[in-house]
Design an enzyme around this catalytic site. Structure first.
Site, PDB file in Angstrom:
ATOM      1  N   ASP A 223       0.864  -1.186   0.000  1.00  0.00           N
ATOM      2  CA  ASP A 223       0.000   0.000   0.000  1.00  0.00           C
ATOM      3  C   ASP A 223       0.900   1.236   0.000  1.00  0.00           C
ATOM      4  O   ASP A 223       1.442   1.625   1.035  1.00  0.00           O
ATOM      5  CB  ASP A 223      -0.912  -0.004   1.234  1.00  0.00           C
ATOM      6  CG  ASP A 223      -1.828   1.217   1.276  1.00  0.00           C
ATOM      7  OD1 ASP A 223      -1.615   2.178   0.485  1.00  0.00           O
ATOM      8  OD2 ASP A 223      -2.755   1.228   2.114  1.00  0.00           O
TER       9      ASP A 223
ATOM     10  N   HIS B 204      -5.493  12.177  13.756  1.00  0.00           N
ATOM     11  CA  HIS B 204      -6.591  12.020  12.778  1.00  0.00           C
ATOM     12  C   HIS B 204      -7.708  11.110  13.293  1.00  0.00           C
ATOM     13  O   HIS B 204      -8.783  11.048  12.708  1.00  0.00           O
ATOM     14  CB  HIS B 204      -6.061  11.434  11.466  1.00  0.00           C
ATOM     15  CG  HIS B 204      -5.051  12.303  10.788  1.00  0.00           C
ATOM     16  ND1 HIS B 204      -5.309  13.613  10.452  1.00  0.00           N
ATOM     17  CD2 HIS B 204      -3.771  12.065  10.390  1.00  0.00           C
ATOM     18  CE1 HIS B 204      -4.234  14.140   9.875  1.00  0.00           C
ATOM     19  NE2 HIS B 204      -3.280  13.224   9.833  1.00  0.00           N
TER      20      HIS B 204
ATOM     21  N   ASP C  63       2.136  19.186  13.313  1.00  0.00           N
ATOM     22  CA  ASP C  63       2.163  18.211  12.221  1.00  0.00           C
ATOM     23  C   ASP C  63       1.674  18.910  10.949  1.00  0.00           C
ATOM     24  O   ASP C  63       0.886  19.852  11.017  1.00  0.00           O
ATOM     25  CB  ASP C  63       1.239  17.045  12.590  1.00  0.00           C
ATOM     26  CG  ASP C  63       1.273  15.905  11.587  1.00  0.00           C
ATOM     27  OD1 ASP C  63       1.900  14.875  11.891  1.00  0.00           O
ATOM     28  OD2 ASP C  63       0.660  16.037  10.506  1.00  0.00           O
TER      29      ASP C  63
ATOM     30  N   HIS D 299      -0.264  17.827   8.691  1.00  0.00           N
ATOM     31  CA  HIS D 299      -1.657  17.521   8.335  1.00  0.00           C
ATOM     32  C   HIS D 299      -2.605  18.113   9.371  1.00  0.00           C
ATOM     33  O   HIS D 299      -2.234  18.268  10.538  1.00  0.00           O
ATOM     34  CB  HIS D 299      -1.871  16.006   8.289  1.00  0.00           C
ATOM     35  CG  HIS D 299      -1.008  15.299   7.288  1.00  0.00           C
ATOM     36  ND1 HIS D 299       0.177  14.685   7.635  1.00  0.00           N
ATOM     37  CD2 HIS D 299      -1.161  15.122   5.954  1.00  0.00           C
ATOM     38  CE1 HIS D 299       0.724  14.151   6.555  1.00  0.00           C
ATOM     39  NE2 HIS D 299      -0.059  14.397   5.516  1.00  0.00           N
TER      40      HIS D 299
ATOM     41  N   ASP E 237       6.423  15.881   9.901  1.00  0.00           N
ATOM     42  CA  ASP E 237       6.241  15.917   8.449  1.00  0.00           C
ATOM     43  C   ASP E 237       6.144  17.362   7.980  1.00  0.00           C
ATOM     44  O   ASP E 237       6.080  17.648   6.792  1.00  0.00           O
ATOM     45  CB  ASP E 237       5.012  15.103   8.011  1.00  0.00           C
ATOM     46  CG  ASP E 237       3.831  15.240   8.960  1.00  0.00           C
ATOM     47  OD1 ASP E 237       3.813  16.209   9.754  1.00  0.00           O
ATOM     48  OD2 ASP E 237       2.920  14.396   8.908  1.00  0.00           O
TER      49      ASP E 237
ATOM     50  N   TYR F 280       8.132  11.500   8.272  1.00  0.00           N
ATOM     51  CA  TYR F 280       8.406  10.308   7.462  1.00  0.00           C
ATOM     52  C   TYR F 280       9.754  10.319   6.776  1.00  0.00           C
ATOM     53  O   TYR F 280      10.114   9.349   6.132  1.00  0.00           O
ATOM     54  CB  TYR F 280       7.258  10.116   6.456  1.00  0.00           C
ATOM     55  CG  TYR F 280       5.928  10.123   7.195  1.00  0.00           C
ATOM     56  CD1 TYR F 280       5.544   9.037   7.970  1.00  0.00           C
ATOM     57  CD2 TYR F 280       5.114  11.270   7.216  1.00  0.00           C
ATOM     58  CE1 TYR F 280       4.369   9.066   8.713  1.00  0.00           C
ATOM     59  CE2 TYR F 280       3.940  11.300   7.951  1.00  0.00           C
ATOM     60  CZ  TYR F 280       3.577  10.203   8.703  1.00  0.00           C
ATOM     61  OH  TYR F 280       2.438  10.236   9.452  1.00  0.00           O
TER      62      TYR F 280
HETATM   63  N1  Q9C Z   1      -0.330  12.339  -0.513  1.00  0.00           N
HETATM   64  C1  Q9C Z   1      -0.008  11.583   9.918  1.00  0.00           C
HETATM   65  O1  Q9C Z   1       0.915  12.277   9.541  1.00  0.00           O
HETATM   66  N2  Q9C Z   1      -2.049  10.164   3.073  1.00  0.00           N
HETATM   67  N3  Q9C Z   1      -0.866  11.042   9.072  1.00  0.00           N
HETATM   68  C2  Q9C Z   1      -2.168  11.389   2.413  1.00  0.00           C
HETATM   69  C3  Q9C Z   1      -1.448  12.529   0.344  1.00  0.00           C
HETATM   70  C4  Q9C Z   1      -2.409  10.090   4.461  1.00  0.00           C
HETATM   71  C5  Q9C Z   1      -0.766  11.290   7.656  1.00  0.00           C
HETATM   72  C6  Q9C Z   1      -1.933  11.241   0.930  1.00  0.00           C
HETATM   73  C7  Q9C Z   1      -1.436  10.777   5.369  1.00  0.00           C
HETATM   74  C8  Q9C Z   1      -1.718  10.543   6.846  1.00  0.00           C
HETATM   75  C9  Q9C Z   1      -0.172  11.296  11.349  1.00  0.00           C
HETATM   76 ZN    ZN Z   2       1.043  14.319   9.492  1.00  0.00          ZN
END
Ligand code: Q9C
Ligand code: ZN
Length: 798
Positions: free
Chosen positions: A114, A229, A266, A268, A359, A399
């Site tokens: 994935d 999230h 973060d 996001h 991130d 990441y």
């Molecule tokens: N390219 C956290 O950083 N995918 N979660 C997004 C966009 C999900 C991130 C795709 C990213 C989740 C905790």
């Molecule tokens: Zn994030």
């Protein structure tokens, strides 16, 4: 316990009659939700009044206790460690920072293919921990092994059905796990996920316990899976349980807190946290996030700046959407100075929780931002002036393994009190960042006094907005793209390689006094400087000013010069010196000259009170003179600025956040002088806040000059501190000697903040006066074309 979900509490029972009542509490947290968490059973004493369970402790037994968390080798082996005893640190290890971790959290991993989820890997934790060890940081923390959260604790946020569902995943086959994930967005499960996710929550709760019992000042929980999230009954974006949201609920319930700030840096949007607290005025949620006008995951309308919370919670959700990638150090610092911190000071939290995702750092494939690891030391330091320094950081995303690890190290260094490395790169926020800052200030202005009256108008035509997705000049996957990627990655590696750490100095702060002072209480790790500069050198400098001819002034000058030399040569990081009564101005003059002729390329001088800029000092850009005094706001040049001393706590905070720090971060000095001269008028907590925040811009190189007031009394050192700082820290100090004047107490507080301790609270927030606000608006108008960090809105396009 289905009735105990986060929104189950009858709202009527927590209806404060005014916003102020909502903030100040008493009503809130009075237990409208009938959870078992943190409640003592019938007949047992209320939390906080338990008898001391620490067999080795002799405290009166009224302090809350914490299960001995630590691995401090010199511990006594008692099953419980009383915070009073830990804080005294009688076995020699100064345990200010907790690091909460458990190896089992590396067990969960992706078992199938994935591409979206593969970045959330066990190495995120192992690499970060390895770096902490390598840099000698892990060893300086109180190491705490994470425990699993109980189901009651999970129930603070999540539905019982959801928790049961997760419990059931432990025995599913890979195929079944994969099928279950299909119900959620960007999530994977592993047979160990339930255990890991409970450890992640438990880690956050242990950190909160350690900080709120006073066992440590602050800490970091290194956890997987992340949490922000996750929602009441849904996993989302790699998150299973909402670690930070549960920690906030727990802090309210178990520790009776009324105001908690969650800072989500973060990249996001932590929509899970937003949903859980959107109608709750006791939890202020701030998030910045990559948004690109709604075109970035999780593609939510409610991530925009105009989502401010609901009902009683209006204004307690603060969203700062980034509409472009590439945001860097200047953008992040500007967001803190002009959005988060004004609101946070007005909110006056009792605890700061950081949803610490990295991130948002350079190199991250998700965020595509540019902030370098040092930036996270600065962000941490900026938060440490809140809530008496009670800061709990909990890992979320991040990441890029090297960028993540270095950023984690930078946060831990800041938590430990080490000075931050100076920020690199041009300190000029991007236009798009300023548009975002302007939008959120406009959206929040109705809810926060500190954001009002500053001409906040909404952005009508964002420069980055277009209906077409901008086509990339090179197609992803093509050879040109690959080559550009390889080049960027090599550049990043070399940038991260250069970030070697300065060895930590054995002594970071030194204090030089003219006369022995019995009332001055210094922490054990602050050096009392006895030495003086060579006589010839001191006499040569003293010849410049008649006032320095007197014995007392000459002796003081020798000590100040010695201290200054120590800082310029890098032997100590910061220092504080007292000067006798009439000698402050001439001593400052000598210190400025000496600094500029000996190593300092850029010198920031923050002079408070009746101190004049040395008349023949060149206006050549090597020194920036900022005077806080008198009535008039004036800026005869971009390097000479005067601002009136504000008359209220709110005015003072605005002055520091909106003027002093933007100038300081923009100037990037290699030394900061803070001079408290005649009639400086600062209360001790204000002086401490100023000194504490000025450690950031110059890599911790701060020299404070304090004019000694010989009379007792005068000023209200410590008095404005409120109960909280006094209660936790002053435990260790002997009572004030009434005969000794306020200078020694102020000196003690300043020495402690220079050493990295949190400044005392300012007391109740009182709004800036219209005159003080006008002065700041006037100076911004005069200076923002040259000092870009002053901007709070995008400049008008002509
Ligand atoms: N390219 C956290 O950083 N995918 N979660 C997004 C966009 C999900 C991130 C795709 C990213 C989740 C905790
Ligand atoms: Zn994030």
């Amino acid at each position: 316990m289905g009735q105990h979900g986060p929104r189950a509490g009858p709202q009527a029972s927590r209806q404060p009659s005014s916003r102020q009542a909502a903030l100040r509490g008493g009503v809130l947290g009075a237990g409208s939700e009938s959870e078992e968490v943190g409640k003592s059973g019938p007949g047992s004493p209320p939390v906080g009044l338990l008898p001391c369970l620490d067999s080795a402790c002799s405290c009166p037994g009224s302090l809350p206790v914490v299960p001995a968390p630590g691995s401090c080798k010199e511990g006594t082996g008692s099953a419980f460690t009383c915070p009073a005893r830990v804080a005294q640190s009688d076995h020699g290890c100064a345990m200010r920072t907790a690091l909460v971790y458990h190896e089992d959290m590396t067990a969960a991993r992706l078992l199938w293919e994935d591409p979206e989820c593969e970045i959330e890997r066990p190495e995120r934790l192992t690499t970060a921990l390895e770096r902490l060890r390598q840099w000698g940081l892990e060893q300086r923390c109180l190491q705490v092994a994470a425990r699993e959260a109980s189901e009651a604790e999970l129930g603070l946020v999540h539905s019982p059905e959801y928790v049961s569902l997760l419990r059931g995943t432990q025995t599913l086959s890979t195929r079944e796990l994969q099928a279950l994930c299909g119900q959620y967005d960007a999530v994977y499960f592993h047979p160990s996920t339930f255990h890991c996710a409970r450890l992640a929550v438990g880690a956050a709760l242990q950190l909160v316990d350690a900080v709120l019992t006073g066992a440590v000042h602050n800490g970091l929980a290194l956890v997987r899976p992340p949490g922000h999230h996750s929602q009441r009954a849904a996993a989302n974006g790699f998150c299973v349980f909402n670690n930070v949201a549960i920690a906030a609920k727990y802090a309210k319930r178990r520790h009776g807190l009324h105001r908690i700030l969650i800072v989500d840096w973060d990249v996001h949007h932590g929509q899970g946290i937003q949903y859980i607290f959107e109608d709750d005025p006791s939890v202020l949620y701030f998030s910045w996030h990559r948004y690109e006008h709604g075109r970035f995951w999780p593609y939510l309308r409610e991530s925009d700046a105009d989502a401010v919370g609901q009902g009683q919670g209006r204004g307690f959700t603060v969203n700062l959407p980034w509409n472009q990638v590439g945001m860097g150090n200047a953008d992040y610092v500007a967001a803190f100075l002009h959005v988060l911190l004004p609101v946070a000071f007005e909110f006056d939290p009792e605890l700061v929780l950081i949803s610490a995702g990295f991130d948002s750092a350079i190199g991250d494939p998700e965020g595509q931002m540019r902030a370098t690891p040092e930036c996270f030391s600065h962000l941490t330091q900026l938060l440490q002036v809140l809530a008496g320094g009670r800061v709990c950081a909990v890992l979320e995303g991040g990441y890029h393994l090297e960028s993540l690890s270095q950023s984690v190290c930078m946060v831990v260094k800041a938590l430990l009190g080490d000075p931050a490395l100076p920020l690199s790169g041009p300190m000029e926020p991007h236009r798009s960042a300023l548009e975002s800052i302007q939008s959120v200030r406009a959206a929040q202005a109705p809810h926060w006094k500190s954001l009002r009256q500053q001409g906040s108008t909404p952005i009508l035509n964002p420069s980055t907005y277009s209906l077409e997705r901008r086509a990339s000049p090179v197609s992803p996957g093509g050879p040109k793209f690959k080559a550009a990627e390889a080049q960027a990655s090599a550049a990043l590696s070399s940038l991260l390689d250069q970030l070697h750490l300065n060895p930590t100095l054995p002594v970071r702060t030194a204090v030089a006094l003219t006369a022995p002072d019995a009332a001055l209480v210094l922490p054990a790790d602050v050096l009392r400087q006895e030495g003086s500069a060579p006589q010839e050198e001191t006499r040569a400098w003293a010849r410049l000013h008649e006032a320095l001819a007197q014995d007392k002034a000459l002796t003081a000058l020798g000590k100040v010069l010695h201290l200054l030399n120590g800082i310029l040569d890098g032997q100590v990081s910061s220092g504080m010196a007292a000067t006798p009564e009439p000698a402050a101005a001439p001593t400052l003059d000598v210190v400025i000259r000496r600094s500029l002729s000996h190593g300092a390329r850029r010198l920031l001088c923050v002079a408070v009170g009746q101190l004049d800029r040395p008349a023949d000092l060149a206006d050549d850009g090597r020194n920036l003179w900022l005077n806080i005094r008198g009535k008039e706001a004036a800026a005869p040049s971009m390097f000479q600025v005067s601002v009136p001393l504000p008359g209220t706590t709110g005015g003072f905070v605005s002055c520091v956040l909106a003027l002093v720090l933007p100038l300081a971060y923009g100037f990037q000095p290699d030394l900061v002088l803070v001079a408290l001269g005649p009639a400086h008028g600062l209360q001790a907590p204000q002086a401490a806040l100023l000194a504490s925040l000025l450690r950031g811009p110059a890599g911790g190189r701060v020299l404070v000059l304090l004019e000694q007031v010989s009379r007792a009394g005068g000023g209200c050192a410590g008095g404005g501190g409120g109960g909280r700082w006094g209660a936790t820290r002053d435990l260790l100090l002997p009572p004030l000697l009434p005969a000794q004047g306020s200078t020694s107490q102020l000196a003690g507080i300043l020495a402690r903040v220079l050493q990295g301790q949190a400044p005392p609270g300012l007391g109740p927030f009182s709004m800036a006066s219209p005159e003080d606000t006008q002065a700041l608006i006037y100076l911004r108008g005069q200076l923002e074309a040259e000092w870009k960090m002053l901007q709070v809105a995008a400049p008008q396009v002509p």
